[in-house]
Design a protein around this motif. Structure first.
Motif, PDB file in Angstrom:
ATOM      1  N   VAL A 149     -12.490  16.131  23.517  1.00 41.35           N
ATOM      2  CA  VAL A 149     -11.391  16.695  22.721  1.00 41.35           C
ATOM      3  C   VAL A 149     -11.843  17.999  22.073  1.00 41.35           C
ATOM      4  N   HIS A 150     -13.049  18.015  21.545  1.00 37.06           N
ATOM      5  CA  HIS A 150     -13.572  19.231  20.920  1.00 37.06           C
ATOM      6  C   HIS A 150     -13.694  20.364  21.945  1.00 37.06           C
ATOM      7  N   ARG A 151     -14.206  20.047  23.130  1.00 38.07           N
ATOM      8  CA  ARG A 151     -14.343  21.074  24.174  1.00 38.07           C
ATOM      9  C   ARG A 151     -12.979  21.606  24.608  1.00 38.07           C
ATOM     10  N   VAL A 152     -11.997  20.729  24.750  1.00 42.87           N
ATOM     11  CA  VAL A 152     -10.651  21.168  25.138  1.00 42.87           C
ATOM     12  C   VAL A 152     -10.066  22.072  24.054  1.00 42.87           C
ATOM     13  N   ARG A 153     -10.305  21.740  22.799  1.00 38.95           N
ATOM     14  CA  ARG A 153      -9.828  22.579  21.695  1.00 38.95           C
ATOM     15  C   ARG A 153     -10.439  23.981  21.799  1.00 38.95           C
ATOM     16  N   THR A 154     -11.725  24.041  22.124  1.00 37.56           N
ATOM     17  CA  THR A 154     -12.409  25.324  22.275  1.00 37.56           C
ATOM     18  C   THR A 154     -11.843  26.106  23.462  1.00 37.56           C
ATOM     19  N   VAL A 155     -11.617  25.424  24.578  1.00 37.92           N
ATOM     20  CA  VAL A 155     -11.046  26.072  25.771  1.00 37.92           C
ATOM     21  C   VAL A 155      -9.660  26.632  25.454  1.00 37.92           C
ATOM     22  N   LEU A 156      -8.843  25.859  24.766  1.00 32.87           N
ATOM     23  CA  LEU A 156      -7.491  26.332  24.433  1.00 32.87           C
ATOM     24  C   LEU A 156      -7.543  27.555  23.523  1.00 32.87           C
ATOM     25  N   ASP A 157      -8.479  27.556  22.595  1.00 30.27           N
ATOM     26  CA  ASP A 157      -8.628  28.707  21.709  1.00 30.27           C
ATOM     27  C   ASP A 157      -8.985  29.949  22.515  1.00 30.27           C
ATOM     28  N   ARG A 158      -9.953  29.820  23.411  1.00 33.24           N
ATOM     29  CA  ARG A 158     -10.370  30.954  24.231  1.00 33.24           C
ATOM     30  C   ARG A 158      -9.256  31.379  25.187  1.00 33.24           C
ATOM     31  N   LEU A 159      -8.532  30.397  25.749  1.00 29.99           N
ATOM     32  CA  LEU A 159      -7.417  30.715  26.643  1.00 29.99           C
ATOM     33  C   LEU A 159      -6.341  31.505  25.902  1.00 29.99           C
ATOM     34  N   GLY A 160      -6.032  31.083  24.694  1.00 29.25           N
ATOM     35  CA  GLY A 160      -5.028  31.797  23.901  1.00 29.25           C
ATOM     36  C   GLY A 160      -5.424  33.241  23.650  1.00 29.25           C
ATOM     37  N   HIS A 161      -6.691  33.469  23.329  1.00 29.00           N
ATOM     38  CA  HIS A 161      -7.165  34.837  23.117  1.00 29.00           C
ATOM     39  C   HIS A 161      -7.138  35.636  24.420  1.00 29.00           C
ATOM     40  N   ALA A 162      -7.564  35.003  25.519  1.00 31.89           N
ATOM     41  CA  ALA A 162      -7.587  35.701  26.807  1.00 31.89           C
ATOM     42  C   ALA A 162      -6.187  36.096  27.252  1.00 31.89           C
ATOM     43  N   LEU A 163      -5.234  35.197  27.074  1.00 31.17           N
ATOM     44  CA  LEU A 163      -3.852  35.527  27.449  1.00 31.17           C
ATOM     45  C   LEU A 163      -3.329  36.702  26.641  1.00 31.17           C
ATOM     46  N   ALA A 164      -3.645  36.712  25.347  1.00 29.67           N
ATOM     47  CA  ALA A 164      -3.190  37.816  24.496  1.00 29.67           C
ATOM     48  C   ALA A 164      -3.828  39.134  24.925  1.00 29.67           C
ATOM     49  N   VAL A 165      -5.117  39.113  25.230  1.00 28.04           N
ATOM     50  CA  VAL A 165      -5.813  40.332  25.664  1.00 28.04           C
ATOM     51  C   VAL A 165      -5.255  40.833  26.985  1.00 28.04           C
ATOM     52  N   GLU A 166      -4.858  39.920  27.856  1.00 32.80           N
ATOM     53  CA  GLU A 166      -4.315  40.300  29.161  1.00 32.80           C
ATOM     54  C   GLU A 166      -2.849  40.721  29.079  1.00 32.80           C
ATOM     55  N   GLY A 167      -2.278  40.672  27.904  1.00 36.47           N
ATOM     56  CA  GLY A 167      -0.923  41.164  27.726  1.00 36.47           C
ATOM     57  C   GLY A 167       0.173  40.133  27.932  1.00 36.47           C
ATOM     58  N   VAL A 168      -0.184  38.877  28.060  1.00 39.29           N
ATOM     59  CA  VAL A 168       0.835  37.838  28.186  1.00 39.29           C
ATOM     60  C   VAL A 168       1.486  37.668  26.819  1.00 39.29           C
ATOM     61  N   THR A 169       2.818  37.741  26.782  1.00 33.63           N
ATOM     62  CA  THR A 169       3.521  37.637  25.503  1.00 33.63           C
ATOM     63  C   THR A 169       4.464  36.443  25.455  1.00 33.63           C
ATOM     64  N   ASP A 170       4.618  35.751  26.560  1.00 37.64           N
ATOM     65  CA  ASP A 170       5.544  34.624  26.623  1.00 37.64           C
ATOM     66  C   ASP A 170       4.884  33.380  26.018  1.00 37.64           C
ATOM     67  N   GLU A 171       5.225  33.098  24.764  1.00 39.65           N
ATOM     68  CA  GLU A 171       4.620  31.962  24.069  1.00 39.65           C
ATOM     69  C   GLU A 171       4.991  30.629  24.714  1.00 39.65           C
ATOM     70  N   ASP A 172       6.195  30.531  25.254  1.00 37.99           N
ATOM     71  CA  ASP A 172       6.623  29.300  25.914  1.00 37.99           C
ATOM     72  C   ASP A 172       5.765  29.028  27.146  1.00 37.99           C
ATOM     73  N   LEU A 173       5.505  30.056  27.933  1.00 35.55           N
ATOM     74  CA  LEU A 173       4.645  29.924  29.114  1.00 35.55           C
ATOM     75  C   LEU A 173       3.237  29.494  28.695  1.00 35.55           C
ATOM     76  N   ALA A 174       2.700  30.142  27.683  1.00 32.54           N
ATOM     77  CA  ALA A 174       1.358  29.808  27.206  1.00 32.54           C
ATOM     78  C   ALA A 174       1.301  28.357  26.724  1.00 32.54           C
ATOM     79  N   ALA A 175       2.322  27.912  26.019  1.00 29.77           N
ATOM     80  CA  ALA A 175       2.356  26.530  25.518  1.00 29.77           C
ATOM     81  C   ALA A 175       2.433  25.525  26.670  1.00 29.77           C
ATOM     82  N   ARG A 176       3.216  25.849  27.706  1.00 31.09           N
ATOM     83  CA  ARG A 176       3.313  24.950  28.869  1.00 31.09           C
ATOM     84  C   ARG A 176       1.979  24.840  29.589  1.00 31.09           C
TER      85      ARG A 176
END
Length: 108
Positions: free
Chosen positions: A34-61
């Protein structure tokens, strides 16, 4: 700012999966996952933002799919059942005593 709230995604998954919630509290390997998945999600969220993804619904899915795929509970439940059976065997052999809650033991 990350697009994902990993904590809420994990919490929602555990709230709808009682076995997962139980494993997160009682199985150290699952808690670490669970802790590792939390870390992965945090990094994924930052990576998506850096790559210019703005669709929060897509990111949440995508995040919810990762949580569901990575936090399966079958192995965790099998480990807990095996450990419980091992302790029961030791108890039946008289090698260990069943722990008693402190309030039932009385004061010294």
């Amino acid at each position: 700012m990350p697009l994902l709230d990993g904590e809420s995604l994990i919490r929602a998954h555990l709230d709808t999966n009682p076995d997962g919630h139980h494993a997160a509290l009682h199985d150290p390997e699952y808690a670490a996952t669970v802790h590792r998945v939390r870390t992965v999600l945090d990094r994924l969220g930052h990576a998506l933002a850096v790559e210019g993804v703005t669709d929060e619904d897509l990111a949440a899915r995508v995040g919810a799919r990762l949580v569901t795929d990575l936090l399966g509970t079958d192995e965790a439940n099998a480990r807990m059942a095996a450990r419980a059976q091992a302790v029961k065997g030791l108890y039946e052999q008289g090698l260990v005593r069943m722990p008693m809650p402190a309030d039932l033991l009385g004061s010294p």
